[in-house]
Design an enzyme around this catalytic site. Structure first.
Site, PDB file in Angstrom:
ATOM      1  N   LYS B  75       0.873  -1.139   0.141  1.00 58.15           N
ATOM      2  CA  LYS B  75       0.147   0.044  -0.080  1.00 58.15           C
ATOM      3  C   LYS B  75       1.042   1.395   0.047  1.00 58.15           C
ATOM      4  O   LYS B  75       1.884   1.172   0.735  1.00 58.15           O
ATOM      5  CB  LYS B  75      -0.812  -0.146   1.210  1.00 58.15           C
ATOM      6  CG  LYS B  75      -1.884   1.151   1.145  1.00 58.15           C
ATOM      7  CD  LYS B  75      -2.897   0.788   2.571  1.00 58.15           C
ATOM      8  CE  LYS B  75      -4.122   1.907   2.906  1.00 58.15           C
ATOM      9  NZ  LYS B  75      -4.691   1.777   3.796  1.00 58.15           N
ATOM     10  N   SER B 170      -9.636   1.492   3.115  1.00 55.27           N
ATOM     11  CA  SER B 170      -8.831   2.397   2.183  1.00 55.27           C
ATOM     12  C   SER B 170      -7.899   1.766   1.561  1.00 55.27           C
ATOM     13  O   SER B 170      -7.209   2.192   0.491  1.00 55.27           O
ATOM     14  CB  SER B 170      -8.107   3.555   3.015  1.00 55.27           C
ATOM     15  OG  SER B 170      -7.460   2.999   4.037  1.00 55.27           O
ATOM     16  N   SER B 194      -9.697  -0.800   7.307  1.00 61.30           N
ATOM     17  CA  SER B 194      -9.037  -0.398   6.032  1.00 61.30           C
ATOM     18  C   SER B 194      -8.565  -1.539   5.437  1.00 61.30           C
ATOM     19  O   SER B 194      -8.364  -1.677   4.240  1.00 61.30           O
ATOM     20  CB  SER B 194      -8.070   0.576   6.135  1.00 61.30           C
ATOM     21  OG  SER B 194      -8.757   1.935   5.968  1.00 61.30           O
TER      22      SER B 194
END
Lengths: 513, 523
Positions: B75, B170, B194
């Site tokens: 990420k 996210s 997330s």
């Protein structure tokens, strides 16, 4: 607790020109301003002017840079005057994703300092973030200990002379509210002509101990004496080098005045004080300014003022945003700081990972007050002399070394140390370490004097020669300059005879009267 | 041995495939699925170099372990030395970090091949992966045979262009990357769900370990006291492998536990009689879709029928977790974002009137509305006059939420079974009707409490919804009891036999949909 609540009373009439006189000689800048401090701590009736007396109240916030190889939360080195931005880790520059890691040495230094200042050490203390935007604060917040600091409720005893007389020393005590660990900021250099600000982060993140003193002082003299004593303690502990000129010790003074029986007045904070001498000046100037302001019908603003050492006065600092809300918040990346004592020390804990308060307590060196007592007791010198000995770095050691190597009594040695050595060093702005005359040479010289091989006048002559640092021994100088005292009766008679022999007329005249 | 990673590792060892081949295959897939917008940066060159080094190690017969040569994605809020780290924000566009996050370093030390950095909501603030500066991430299941068969297009063009569904967030980029086979595992982060939320929507395993088990050093923080690096994989066994390589004390993160972590292999659960599964009644939340509710109770029955004890439990304070999270999150955001002033790194405005105006312009240009909104509210909560009323109170509520879990686990329950999301993934056009704050409040509702309490939790893909989209269930375990959590999750995974995504149609969309992606970017 002589000075608790502070009873020093100032009256305007007596204080004309306060803040202007230069510092007196001696260990403390014992200027005439000391007159202002009321040693009994009682209110003095109003002077001729009929104005009610004023009681000044002085509190101090002192930032001492911790003497440590690395910073409070990062591995960067700590070093004064290194090339700009050469001592900056990723954390110090607050690169995203970096985390603080507490430096054990800094914690130990704070514990030591807390113990030396009679504080209770909090076995659990916490770190907080204090937010404000400034170019030399890269994270936008400072990590400090606002809620639960590492040490609280201590006291510091200090002595100062009354009426500029070394023989009249009083001891006072100021309460220590707390000692907190926190990060130093970087430095900003404003280049006004090019309209730019340069930032040096070498200092960013260096460990500080903020020592907060209660408003127990009442004049510049007391503030200066308290800070000097604190400085000596820090240097003795090695927890800070505490050199004000290098910014390792920074003092902010909170000053207010009020009439007896009335609540404390509005206080101002005086910053930018970079020597102990200026601290006394700044505080006294600010007290005087406030009194004048109030007596002229004005009011005191709760503001920050800077001391201008050239003008000898305090001036309002440009307060950019008025009162700041620092939006304190717990630092989430540091667990509570847990300290142990021998009782609470868990058996299976790795000793490298824990800090034992008792262990540190047992290893505290003699503090200046104890050292002074020992000097007085052991050598029979006057208490005020012990202050002077400790005030100069290395002087007490020099003295003791001389005493060890000479048959002269310490009481006599101290005179040579203070009157001759110290004044010479002062005149030439030298430290004890830089003295051209070693303790060995001085002892040698004093031994000649003690054995009556030279007169004390001759000894001074020899010393004057020794200052030149030409590598001669006192004995060599004595011989070269024929300064020996004559101990042989016959030799003396021969000399006298020789003098008389050539001067028959004069002899006759004298005999005839 | 089970698990994709182990199988591939075996193939690498036996020379049936080389790390370079594997890496090239993944890079090719990343290219052909570019329209998903799962990656912000593809580190093709360094990945191939790492693969080559791995190959050399295999040639010498000295691989570094199971992960050697395994392509992974990270990420884009983890620092990667030499590879851009953007947080999907203008503030950090072009920012190249000088250091690796501890988790990244650990993966590299185990020989993993870092393919690139995955897309997210700006600074991980969101639950859709729709609010980043590089545009929204598309859920690979939007293009699956399974979804295509079930969805009834309203009109042909609408379905083609905007009918795609979100990944959740996210960590949507990481979830999409794993789901579309472009990598074997990916790192996400999990502050309020997330990792688990996009895992549920993308049909992959999403593990949020116990707070303090994995280092956060190098993870650009959202909420320091809740952030945990998350693990996204195709199966539970893979998650255990990743966890084994990442967990443990880090001297650079003082909040990691001191105890040693021993990597483990997951046993096959046979005796279910000793297991007690708690069903928290409060997770029967408003808005929970009926099909997820049905799935949830079916799962509970599955455990009951296998001999486990299934009990209803109560976590009375969980319902306050979102409002409490709002205060704590924004306060920390306000603080954490203070460093982005344009001086040391990142975006700097051209505004030169004064330092203050430069700060203001930099932050206005660098952050999106969501980030700025959170900074503003956080600073409000931290004001001296509000601190007690909001921040301190929220901390107290947080303690109550955490205590609820302690009580339940103390009562003998081993593990909690809950839904991960209220429903399957929403179509993008529908999702963006609501603002970020409203959506986050709804979407985190089932996942947030585990972050408050610091507990380990995992999403296990369970079934496909009526629309042919993945639906997952969540298991929440005791602190630092990852082995138990994963063991139960593995048993469950085996029972439900979640279908493999069928992405034959990917290529057809390849060109057309990719072009559309730019205009759909969040503005």
């Amino acid at each position: 607790m002589a000075a608790r609540g502070c009873g020093g009373v100032w009256r305007r009439a007596r204080q004309c020109g306060a803040g202007l006189p230069g510092p007196g000689p001696g260990p403390f800048p014992c200027g005439q301003r000391a007159v202002a401090c009321n040693k009994r701590g009682g209110a003095v009736p109003a002077g001729k002017s009929g104005v009610a007396p004023w009681i000044p109240v002085v509190g101090l916030e002192i930032h001492a840079q911790i003497s440590s190889n690395s910073k409070l939360f990062s591995g960067s080195q700590v070093q004064f005057a290194a090339p700009p931005n050469s001592l900056v880790s990723f954390f110090d520059a607050s690169l995203p994703g970096t985390l603080p890691v507490l430096n054990r040495r800094c914690v130990e230094a704070a514990v030591m300092t807390g113990l030396a200042l009679n504080c209770s050490i909090n076995k659990k203390s916490l770190f907080d973030r204090k937010h404000y935007f400034y170019a030399d604060l890269p994270a936008g917040y400072q990590i400090t200990q606002q809620r639960v600091p590492i040490a609280v409720n201590g006291s510091l005893s200090y002595s100062l002379c009354i009426d500029n007389k070394m023989s009249q020393m009083v001891t006072k005590t100021v309460r220590i509210k707390q000692i907190q660990l926190e990060q130093d900021s970087g430095k900003s250099l404003h280049d006004d002509t090019r309209c730019q600000t340069l930032v040096d982060l070498n200092r960013a993140g260096v460990g500080l101990m903020e020592v907060v003193m209660e408003p127990d002082m009442c004049c510049g003299e007391e503030a200066a004496a308290a800070v000097r004593e604190l400085q000596l303690i820090l240097q003795t502990l090695g927890s800070s080098q505490a050199v004000m000129a290098e910014g390792q010790l920074r003092v902010d003074a909170n000053v207010s005045v009020h009439h007896p029986g009335e609540p404390y007045g509005v206080r101002t904070e005086v910053k930018n004080i970079n020597s102990i001498r200026f601290l006394a000046k700044a505080v006294d100037y600010e007290i005087q300014r406030q009194i004048e302001e109030l007596e002229n019908g004005g009011t005191i603003l709760n503001e920050t003022r800077a001391f201008d050492s050239k003008l000898g006065c305090t001036v309002p600092m440009r307060d950019k945003e008025g009162k700041q809300d620092y939006r304190f918040m717990p630092e989430p990346n540091l667990p509570p700081l847990i300290l142990y004592d021998t009782k609470s020390l868990p058996a299976n804990m790795n000793h490298q990972q824990v800090i034992n308060i008792d262990w540190i307590q047992e290893r505290l060196p003699d503090l200046p007050s104890v050292k002074r007592e020992k000097l007085v007791e052991q050598y029979g010198i006057l208490p005020e002399h012990s202050f002077t000995l400790l005030n100069e770095d290395g002087l007490a050691e020099f003295f003791e070394s001389v005493v060890k190597q000479t048959q002269m009594k310490p009481k006599k040695v101290i005179g040579w140390i203070l009157n001759d050595l110290l004044s010479y060093l002062k005149q030439h702005s030298l430290t004890v370490k830089e003295s051209p005359v070693s303790s060995f040479l001085l002892a040698d010289l004093l031994n000649l004097l003690e054995k009556k091989e030279i007169s004390s006048t001759a000894a001074k002559q020899v010393l004057a020669e020794l200052w030149k640092g030409e590598g001669k021994t006192p004995l060599e100088i004595v011989k070269e300059q024929k300064l020996e005292l004559l101990q042989d009766q016959k030799e003396l008679e021969q000399i006298c005879q020789a003098v008389i022999d050539g001067q028959e007329n004069e002899v006759i005249m004298m005999v005839l009267g | 041995k089970t698990g994709f990673t182990l199988k591939v590792s075996a193939a690498l060892k036996e020379g049936r495939v080389t790390p370079t081949e594997l890496c090239q295959r993944c890079l090719a897939l990343i290219k052909s699925t570019k329209f998903l917008n799962a990656y912000i940066t593809v580190a093709e060159e360094t990945a191939l170099k790492q693969a080559e080094e791995s190959e050399e190690r295999y040639r010498r017969g000295q691989p570094l372990g199971i992960l050697d040569g395994i392509p992974i994605a990270v990420k884009d809020n983890f620092n990667t030395a030499g590879i851009e780290t953007t947080c999907a924000s203008n503030m950090l566009k072009g920012y190249i970090s000088p250091y690796n996050a501890t988790v990244v370093q650990k993966l590299l030390d185990h020989g993993a091949v870092l393919l690139g950095k995955t897309n997210l909501d700006e600074f991980a603030m969101g639950s859709g992966s729709t609010d980043g500066v590089f545009g929204p991430v598309r859920n690979p299941w939007s293009y699956s045979k399974q979804h295509k068969e079930k969805s009834v297009p309203k009109s042909h063009s609408e379905d083609e262009k905007s009918g795609w569904v979100i990944t959740g967030g996210s960590s949507g980029g990481s979830a999409a990357a794993v789901s579309s086979f472009t990598c074997f595992a990916a790192l996400g982060s999990d502050t309020g769900g997330s990792t688990r939320n996009p895992a549920a929507h993308c049909g992959v395993v999403g593990l949020k370990p116990t707070y303090g088990l994995i280092s956060r050093h190098g993870l650009i923080p959202l909420v320091n006291s809740m952030d945990v690096p998350g693990i996204l994989t195709r199966c539970v066994d893979d998650a255990a492998v990743l966890l084994g390589s990442l967990a443990g004390h880090d001297p650079k993160d003082s909040t990691t536990i001191q105890d040693d972590f021993k990597p483990f292999e997951l046993p096959n659960l046979t005796d279910m009689s000793k297991l007690s599964v708690g069903i928290p009644k409060e997770y029967h939340a408003p808005g929970l879709s009926s099909e997820i509710l049905a799935l949830w109770s079916k799962a509970a029955d599955l455990f009951k029928n296998a001999g486990a004890k299934v009990v209803e439990v109560s976590l009375p304070h969980t319902r306050y977790s979102i409002v409490c999270y709002h205060v704590l999150c924004t306060a920390e955001v306000a603080s954490n974002m203070a460093r982005f002033d344009g001086l040391e790194y990142g975006h700097r405005s051209d505004m030169k009137d004064s330092t203050e105006s430069m700060y203001a312009a930099t932050r206005r240009e660098g952050f999106n509305d969501v980030v700025r909104g959170r900074i503003l509210s956080g600073n409000y909560f931290l004001l001296k006059q509000n601190y007690e009323k909001y921040f301190v109170k929220a901390q107290k509520v947080r303690r109550l939420i955490a205590n609820d879990f302690v009580k339940v686990f103390r009562s003998g329950v081993d593990i909690l079974l809950t839904p991960t999301t209220l429903s399957d993934a929403a179509p993008y056009m529908e999702f963006i009707q609501e603002d970020n704050r409203t959506r986050s409040a709804q979407d985190d509702i089932l996942t947030q409490a585990a972050n408050m309490a610091g507990l380990p939790a995992i999403n296990v893909p369970t079934a496909l919804s009526e629309r042919g989209l993945p639906v997952g269930l969540q298991f929440i375990g005791r602190s630092f009891q990852e082995k138990q959590l994963l063991t139960v999750a593995k048993w469950f995974e085996k029972q439900v036999q979640f279908p493999v995504i069928q992405l034959e149609e990917v290529k057809r969309h390849d060109s057309g949909v990719f072009q559309h992606q730019k205009s759909a970017a969040f503005s």
